[in-house]
Motif scaffolding. Sequence first.
Motif, short mmCIF file in Angstrom:
data_model
loop_
_atom_site.label_atom_id
_atom_site.label_comp_id
_atom_site.label_asym_id
_atom_site.label_seq_id
_atom_site.Cartn_x
_atom_site.Cartn_y
_atom_site.Cartn_z
N LYS A 198 -28.35 -10.94 -53.50
CA LYS A 198 -28.41 -9.66 -52.78
C LYS A 198 -27.20 -8.79 -53.13
O LYS A 198 -27.31 -7.57 -53.17
CB LYS A 198 -28.47 -9.91 -51.28
CG LYS A 198 -29.80 -10.49 -50.81
CD LYS A 198 -29.84 -10.63 -49.30
CE LYS A 198 -31.19 -11.17 -48.84
NZ LYS A 198 -31.25 -11.34 -47.37
N ARG A 199 -26.07 -9.42 -53.39
CA ARG A 199 -24.87 -8.65 -53.76
C ARG A 199 -25.07 -7.96 -55.09
O ARG A 199 -24.65 -6.81 -55.29
CB ARG A 199 -23.66 -9.57 -53.81
CG ARG A 199 -22.34 -8.82 -53.96
CD ARG A 199 -21.17 -9.75 -54.12
NE ARG A 199 -21.07 -10.71 -53.04
CZ ARG A 199 -20.14 -11.66 -52.98
NH1 ARG A 199 -19.23 -11.76 -53.94
NH2 ARG A 199 -20.12 -12.50 -51.97
N LEU A 200 -25.72 -8.64 -56.02
CA LEU A 200 -25.98 -8.04 -57.32
C LEU A 200 -26.97 -6.88 -57.23
O LEU A 200 -26.85 -5.88 -57.92
CB LEU A 200 -26.53 -9.11 -58.28
CG LEU A 200 -25.54 -10.16 -58.79
CD1 LEU A 200 -26.27 -11.24 -59.57
CD2 LEU A 200 -24.46 -9.50 -59.65
N LEU A 201 -27.95 -7.03 -56.33
CA LEU A 201 -28.98 -6.01 -56.20
C LEU A 201 -28.55 -4.84 -55.32
O LEU A 201 -29.15 -3.77 -55.37
CB LEU A 201 -30.26 -6.63 -55.63
CG LEU A 201 -30.98 -7.65 -56.52
CD1 LEU A 201 -32.17 -8.26 -55.77
CD2 LEU A 201 -31.46 -7.00 -57.81
N TYR A 202 -27.51 -5.05 -54.50
CA TYR A 202 -27.13 -4.03 -53.53
C TYR A 202 -26.81 -2.66 -54.16
O TYR A 202 -27.30 -1.63 -53.67
CB TYR A 202 -25.95 -4.49 -52.68
CG TYR A 202 -25.43 -3.40 -51.78
CD1 TYR A 202 -26.14 -3.02 -50.64
CD2 TYR A 202 -24.25 -2.71 -52.09
CE1 TYR A 202 -25.68 -2.00 -49.83
CE2 TYR A 202 -23.80 -1.68 -51.27
CZ TYR A 202 -24.52 -1.33 -50.15
OH TYR A 202 -24.07 -0.31 -49.36
N PRO A 203 -26.02 -2.59 -55.25
CA PRO A 203 -25.73 -1.26 -55.83
C PRO A 203 -26.98 -0.49 -56.22
O PRO A 203 -27.07 0.72 -55.98
CB PRO A 203 -24.87 -1.60 -57.05
CG PRO A 203 -24.24 -2.91 -56.71
CD PRO A 203 -25.29 -3.67 -55.95
N LEU A 204 -27.97 -1.20 -56.80
CA LEU A 204 -29.21 -0.54 -57.19
C LEU A 204 -29.96 -0.05 -55.97
O LEU A 204 -30.43 1.10 -55.93
CB LEU A 204 -30.09 -1.52 -57.98
CG LEU A 204 -31.48 -1.00 -58.38
CD1 LEU A 204 -31.36 0.23 -59.27
CD2 LEU A 204 -32.29 -2.10 -59.07
N LYS A 205 -30.05 -0.90 -54.97
CA LYS A 205 -30.76 -0.53 -53.75
C LYS A 205 -30.07 0.65 -53.06
O LYS A 205 -30.72 1.57 -52.56
CB LYS A 205 -30.84 -1.73 -52.81
CG LYS A 205 -31.66 -1.48 -51.55
CD LYS A 205 -31.76 -2.74 -50.70
CE LYS A 205 -32.58 -2.48 -49.44
NZ LYS A 205 -32.69 -3.69 -48.59
#
Length: 571
Positions: free
Chosen positions: A159-166
């Motif tokens: 989720k940390r990796l995906l957070y910037p995109l989201k």
Amino acid sequence: MERVWISRYDAGVPLSSAYPEWTVPDLLRRSASCFPESTALFFYGARLSFRELNDLTTRFARGLLRLGVKRGDRVALMLPNIPQAVIAYYGVLKAGAIVAPMNPLYVEREIHSQLADAGSEIIVALDLFYPRVHAVREQTGLPERIIITSLGDFLPPVKRLLYPLKARLAKRWVAVEKTPPVYDFLALLDAASPHTEDDSPLLPSMEPDALAQIQYTGGTTGTPKGVMLSHRNVVVNAMQGRLWCSDFQEGKEVFLGAVPFFHCYGLSTCQNLAVATGSQIVLLPRFHAEEAVKLIHQHRVTIVSGVPVMFAMITDCPKVGQYDLHSIRVCLCGASPLLSEVQERFERLSGVRISEGYGLTEAGPTTHCNPIHGVHPQGSMGLPFPDTDARIVDEETGLRDIPTGEAGELIVRGPQVMQGYWRKTEDTQAVLRDGWLYTGDIVRRDECGFFFFLDRKKDVIKPWGETVYPREVEEILYQHPAVREAVVVGAPDHHYGEAVKAFVVQKEGCAVTERELIEHCRRSLARFKVPVAIEFRTELPRTIIGKVLRRALRDEADTVPAGMQASRKAM
């Protein structure tokens, strides 16, 4: 003093207790010792044990000391309910500094006002709030140092990796350059990791009577003031909350962390109480009813502290029937009066009765609460907490005790009461007199010792020389089937000093006219209490925890509304 309320305490709740000579960080240290591997915080799949939380707060404290933070410095926290809020709170206190929580919704003017008043030269803020903090610094030079963190910092790896995109897709991404005077929260923690232990600054020792936090009042009735709460004040109020629940299971309870921790109510009844008892907090940075009931269902939440609007939103949630809320054992409500309709609907859903309480920032905040298990009268704000005295005195002098059943100003005394207002000696002397805190709230007490809130002293309306308590009028308005919300204020009147005006939000799909509501009030109220004007709104102005900004509505009513003279004659 006759404490008639004692007989109404739940079995096992003491009248008095010996409180430990602890500072606030000792609450965490004790749970880290007794429940080291138990989950302290749950945040969207990420878990922190009490051992890990204690370690992170120590590392953050050392990071602050490296930045030059000294004992007694005021550190502002502008954070939602995320792990960093808890880490920063205990870390600041471990560093010997003073916490100054700040409302994340504040605009630049309000941010600067609080920073300047508290003398905060450093702030810990979420990156989403950085543009406002940066603008204040550019204009005023405060704060001198800014520590920035992100919602993604403590998410699980994926989720940390995906957070910037989201965040970018949701247009909630703020890029912040982390160069002095801006510092990265995680980098401060990493710099004080175990391998740097030998050259880390030693944490200062603190005494229970040292100042722990400057908690600013909500400003719903005037300019916010900084309430000075000592470590003892904070520890005692958390412990009083623990004593109030006689069947509390330390190390096993699960709290829903939905009430904002920057507010005194959330700090005491959720964060500090949970930490003090080795209990898990399921963090919810922003309240959404469906997400809240889902978390209650999934994590078998046992304790919920909330405000009336939260419980109303849960009962109105279209999908609430899909979730089981019967794990809840204790349900606390504060900040504003709870409607009986909301309480009854929530009880049908969850099987637990809401225990409404009362408090104010100046008292740390809780002074009263209804029994968790015992029967209490409808509309009661509860009984005084252990080691808390309460009297009702006349509004004019504050010296004469008022007979049972009659209205007067509530004054309280106890170990949770503040030291005073920050840098406001005259204001302090006005409310702290002979060991008693004058609350400014008008209440009454029944023969069993239950107290009932009527209104703020400043909100009392004086039409025709009579006394009108807005809440009494509001309760009548709420009885109309078309009324969802109602707030009553005093509007200036050149003939009679003040007149009663109401602001009303209608229920969806319902319709009612001003004349119909006035007629409805006439059937239940003396004529001087009946609103002379009713203004319909789609919503009412509120603070972030759901309390109606009565002052804002009163400011709007500072001219006589059209038709008021005609309405008065019709009475």
